[in-house]
Design an enzyme around this catalytic site. Structure first.
Site, PDB file in Angstrom:
ATOM      1  N   TYR A  17      30.088 -43.996 113.680  1.00 40.38           N
ATOM      2  CA  TYR A  17      30.181 -42.579 113.308  1.00 40.38           C
ATOM      3  C   TYR A  17      31.644 -42.137 113.299  1.00 40.38           C
ATOM      4  CZ  TYR A  17      29.260 -37.629 112.918  1.00 40.38           C
ATOM      5  OH  TYR A  17      29.233 -36.338 112.461  1.00 40.38           O
ATOM      6  N   PHE A  35      38.975 -28.466  84.235  1.00 40.93           N
ATOM      7  CA  PHE A  35      37.838 -29.360  84.350  1.00 40.93           C
ATOM      8  C   PHE A  35      36.702 -28.536  84.964  1.00 40.93           C
ATOM      9  CE2 PHE A  35      34.930 -32.413  86.194  1.00 40.93           C
ATOM     10  CZ  PHE A  35      34.588 -33.072  85.023  1.00 40.93           C
ATOM     11  N   THR A  36      35.466 -28.861  84.579  1.00 43.10           N
ATOM     12  CA  THR A  36      34.308 -28.017  84.933  1.00 43.10           C
ATOM     13  C   THR A  36      34.210 -27.722  86.441  1.00 43.10           C
ATOM     14  OG1 THR A  36      32.988 -30.040  84.966  1.00 43.10           O
ATOM     15  CG2 THR A  36      32.961 -28.765  82.929  1.00 43.10           C
ATOM     16  N   ASP A  93      45.109 -33.667  90.277  1.00 44.81           N
ATOM     17  CA  ASP A  93      43.797 -34.272  90.126  1.00 44.81           C
ATOM     18  C   ASP A  93      44.048 -35.715  89.676  1.00 44.81           C
ATOM     19  OD1 ASP A  93      41.366 -35.281  89.328  1.00 44.81           O
ATOM     20  OD2 ASP A  93      40.637 -33.389  88.508  1.00 44.81           O
ATOM     21  N   LYS A  95      35.971 -42.949  89.422  1.00 41.98           N
ATOM     22  CA  LYS A  95      36.552 -43.341  88.136  1.00 41.98           C
ATOM     23  C   LYS A  95      37.553 -44.482  88.355  1.00 41.98           C
ATOM     24  CE  LYS A  95      34.995 -39.004  87.201  1.00 41.98           C
ATOM     25  NZ  LYS A  95      34.320 -38.149  88.196  1.00 41.98           N
ATOM     26  N   ARG A 155      30.892 -32.055  75.370  1.00 43.74           N
ATOM     27  CA  ARG A 155      32.031 -31.439  76.045  1.00 43.74           C
ATOM     28  C   ARG A 155      32.537 -30.352  75.114  1.00 43.74           C
ATOM     29  NH1 ARG A 155      32.531 -33.262  81.569  1.00 43.74           N
ATOM     30  NH2 ARG A 155      30.957 -31.691  81.401  1.00 43.74           N
ATOM     31  N   PHE A 203      25.749 -27.194  81.790  1.00 46.57           N
ATOM     32  CA  PHE A 203      25.548 -28.378  80.950  1.00 46.57           C
ATOM     33  C   PHE A 203      24.697 -29.445  81.629  1.00 46.57           C
ATOM     34  CE2 PHE A 203      28.654 -30.864  83.313  1.00 46.57           C
ATOM     35  CZ  PHE A 203      29.444 -29.873  83.868  1.00 46.57           C
TER      36      PHE A 203
HETATM   37  N1  F0G Z   1      38.162 -34.128  88.148  1.00 46.96           N
HETATM   38  C1  F0G Z   1      37.984 -34.798  86.995  1.00 46.96           C
HETATM   39  C2  F0G Z   1      39.131 -34.932  86.048  1.00 46.96           C
HETATM   40  C3  F0G Z   1      36.745 -35.360  86.700  1.00 46.96           C
HETATM   41  O1  F0G Z   1      36.586 -36.027  85.575  1.00 46.96           O
HETATM   42  C4  F0G Z   1      35.674 -35.211  87.628  1.00 46.96           C
HETATM   43  C5  F0G Z   1      34.349 -35.737  87.331  1.00 46.96           C
HETATM   44  C6  F0G Z   1      35.914 -34.497  88.810  1.00 46.96           C
HETATM   45  C7  F0G Z   1      37.167 -33.983  89.033  1.00 46.96           C
HETATM   46  C8  F0G Z   1      34.838 -34.267  89.822  1.00 46.96           C
HETATM   47  O2  F0G Z   1      34.573 -35.418  90.513  1.00 46.96           O
HETATM   48  O3  F0G Z   1      32.215 -35.991  89.895  1.00 46.96           O
HETATM   49  O4  F0G Z   1      33.360 -37.061  91.831  1.00 46.96           O
HETATM   50  O5  F0G Z   1      32.669 -34.705  91.960  1.00 46.96           O
HETATM   51  N2  F0G Z   1      34.013 -36.107  86.187  1.00 46.96           N
HETATM   52  C9  F0G Z   1      32.753 -36.705  85.786  1.00 46.96           C
HETATM   53  C10 F0G Z   1      32.753 -36.894  84.305  1.00 46.96           C
HETATM   54  C11 F0G Z   1      31.545 -35.979  86.286  1.00 46.96           C
HETATM   55  O6  F0G Z   1      31.716 -37.339  83.788  1.00 46.96           O
HETATM   56  O7  F0G Z   1      33.768 -36.669  83.660  1.00 46.96           O
HETATM   57  P1  F0G Z   1      33.126 -35.811  91.083  1.00 46.96           P
END
Ligand code: F0G
Length: 463
Positions: free
Chosen positions: A77, A129-130, A220, A263, A387, A454
């Site tokens: 833990y 980014f979303t 990021d 990624k 997108r 989305f």
């Molecule tokens: N920043 C970027 C540039 C991303 O592409 C993503 C996730 C995140 C942050 C968030 O990270 O998913 O680990 O919580 N991108 C995925 C995509 C979901 O399909 O582009 P996460």
């Protein structure tokens, strides 16, 4: 006799040890599946997908070395050995001092947003980014796009479309005052722009400008190695620099990062927040125990942290990135050669179809990119992702669809998973849809969730 090759071919720097069978379906079956999924490729079942280009997130094939690392997971833990390996890898390759593990990227975004943003603040960034923007908004801030204009033009060939427009940035700082700008949100290999890189010369200028006002840069770093590869390829003075040194140079110009290890780091789950400021680190450590888990695991198993640590080292290997980006470029060049409208230059993690030019008969409020992703699935079983107007969501002030300039379908290539033959089949499937593009109908919402719509929205065809 066939033509002799004009240039030397290259091949993936690995061989395949384990395979996972995939299933072909019929067009009739796929019509049923997509209707059941409300024309949203996120709502399809994976078993009904032939070639899955939904995302490059968490979909990588791990190496034998990473799998071996899973067996030495220390599932204590507190104080797991694997946490220290992760910390060591982040310090070595990115250079940030303090590391807080999180289960994935958005958890790190949540923590940094809550700690640094006050209500009424502005966060400038090189395109949204979303999840990043949503966490900034939930913390009371407002995202301001300061990317160069070229990034919003799918046909513009600028080699560094993720660059920050220094005038836009300084105008904002002067207008609202530096005390209302908690940090600059700088992404490498900007996802929503089509996987486009920032140049080191631009980042150095951004650094100089923000230092003048005492504003930090939060990076990021989700696809930092891919960005570094394009710097090596395209930026003067970097051709002979090792990829790892370029990655380090980028990180050294910033004050901390949020990371979705799913990624670049070649794992199926994981992430972290890393900062240089010890006070900020202590606050983040305190917050991670509330939302994620103890500060030496942050929502990850010990074995997951080991896989991230090993994957991070693999991510800065030149041969790996060359083949990874090379595969994306291969798919993109094929489509481009046939006149299919895609974003140029071709980015690092996927090929982005320009749905506005692909389906000029559809209005943006009929969600052309969403409709195109559904049509590609019906035609071929290839899964892609919208997108565009659906991903961009509604403006919190006006409630209107944001109607972004870029209305895209992303064919995202998982790392080390598919072969060149899969890329050929995909390209031919897209060409087929392109030849019959007049038949693709627009969509309207039948269910629209409040946040990140989305992911779970449902649609029907407009007659
Ligand atoms: N920043 C970027 C540039 C991303 O592409 C993503 C996730 C995140 C942050 C968030 O990270 O998913 O680990 O919580 N991108 C995925 C995509 C979901 O399909 O582009 P996460």
């Amino acid at each position: 006799m066939a033509d002799r090759p004009k240039k030397k071919s290259w091949a993936e720097p690995f061989k395949i040890k384990v395979v996972e069978p995939i299933r072909m379906t019929t067009r009739e079956q796929r019509l049923d599946y997509i209707k059941e999924a409300g024309y949203n490729t996120f709502l399809l079942r994976s078993r009904d997908v032939y070639i899955d280009l939904l995302t490059d997130s968490g979909t990588s094939a791990m190496s034998d070395n990473q799998w071996a690392g899973m067996m030495v997971g220390d599932e204590a833990y507190a104080g797991s050995e694997n946490f220290y390996h992760l910390e060591e890898a982040v310090r070595k390759y990115y250079g940030y001092k303090w590391i807080v593990p999180t289960h994935q990227g958005r958890a790190a975004e949540h923590i940094i947003s809550q700690l640094m943003i006050k209500k009424g603040d502005y966060i400038p960034g090189n395109m949204y980014f979303t999840t990043t923007r949503l966490h900034q908004e939930l913390a009371g801030g407002g995202f301001v796009d300061v990317i160069i204009d070229e990034a919003h033009d799918p046909e513009n060939e600028h080699p560094f479309k993720a660059n920050i427009d220094l005038n836009k940035l300084e105008d904002l700082i002067k207008k609202v005052g530096p005390e209302k700008v908690p940090y600059v949100s700088m992404a490498t290999a900007v996802n929503m722009a089509g996987g486009q890189p920032i140049s080191l010369s631009n980042l150095k200028q951004v650094r100089a400008l923000t230092q003048k006002y005492g504003i930090p840069i939060i990076h990021d770093a989700t696809r930092v190695a891919e960005n570094a590869y394009l710097i090596k390829e395209r930026e003067e003075g970097y051709a002979d620099k090792p990829l790892a040194d370029i990655v380090r140079e980028i990180c050294d110009l910033t004050d901390g990062c949020t990371m979705s290890a799913k990624k670049d780091c070649l794992v199926n789950i994981g992430g972290f927040l890393a900062v240089n400021d010890e006070e900020l680190y202590k606050k983040a450590q305190n917050m991670v125990v509330v939302y994620e888990g103890l500060h030496t695991y942050g929502g990850m198993a010990g074995r997951d942290m080991e896989a991230v640590a090993r994957g991070l080292a693999e991510s800065v290997e030149f041969d790996h990135i060359k083949a990874r980006v090379g595969q994306v470029q291969y798919l993109g060049e094929k489509l481009r050669g046939w006149g299919v409208p895609i974003i140029v230059p071709i980015g690092t993690h996927g090929v982005f179809l320009d749905a506005k030019r692909f389906l000029p008969h559809l209005d943006q409020d009929q969600f052309p990119a969403q409709a195109l992703a559904a049509a590609i699935y019906i035609e071929s079983g290839v899964r892609s992702m919208e997108r565009g107007n659906v991903s961009a969501g509604r403006d919190p002030e006006t409630g209107e669809n944001r109607k972004p300039k870029l209305e895209l379908v992303r064919l995202t290539v998982p790392r080390r998973v598919y072969t060149q033959a899969h890329m050929d089949v995909t390209a031919e499937a897209i060409l087929e849809v392109f030849d019959n593009r007049d038949r693709v109908k627009g969509l309207h919402f039948v269910y629209e969730p409040e946040y990140l719509r989305f992911f779970q929205a449902r649609f029907e065809e407009i007659d």
